[in-house]
Design a protein around this motif. Structure first.
Motif, PDB file in Angstrom:
ATOM      1  N   PRO A   8      25.191  10.828  41.932  1.00 36.12           N
ATOM      2  CA  PRO A   8      24.684  12.215  41.770  1.00 36.12           C
ATOM      3  C   PRO A   8      23.653  12.456  42.922  1.00 36.12           C
ATOM      4  N   LEU A  12      24.109  15.511  45.947  1.00 36.85           N
ATOM      5  CA  LEU A  12      22.949  16.537  45.951  1.00 36.85           C
ATOM      6  C   LEU A  12      22.456  16.344  47.221  1.00 36.85           C
ATOM      7  N   LEU A  15      24.773  18.343  49.807  1.00 39.68           N
ATOM      8  CA  LEU A  15      25.082  19.870  49.549  1.00 39.68           C
ATOM      9  C   LEU A  15      24.689  20.679  50.624  1.00 39.68           C
TER      10      LEU A  15
END
Length: 86
Positions: A8, A12, A15
């Protein structure tokens, strides 16, 4: 886990790369110009990991090559699409 980072966190971190995607796909020079600035944090992170984290050196080396390729591609596009004025 990739070199000690949970997926994760890696997702992130990737992004922000989606922010200039629309302008890049349309070939807008202005987007290519400011998208080169997006490479700086990734470059700093890759260099830091390459020097400081032995467990993540291979990931950092690949990241560094990708960031360098990204930056060079942006610059080459800007040079190739330059408008010559007389």
């Amino acid at each position: 886990m990739m070199a000690g980072y949970p997926w994760p966190i890696c997702a992130l971190a990737a992004l922000p790369l989606l922010a200039p995607l629309s302008g890049l796909l349309r070939g807008r020079r202005h987007t290519y110009a400011w998208a080169t600035l997006f490479a700086i944090p990734y470059l700093v992170f890759a260099l830091t990991e390459l020097l400081a984290n032995p467990a993540a050196r291979w990931v950092a080396a690949v990241s560094l090559l990708l960031v360098f390729g990204w930056f060079c591609t942006m610059i080459l596009f800007l040079r190739a699409s330059r408008v010559h004025r007389e």
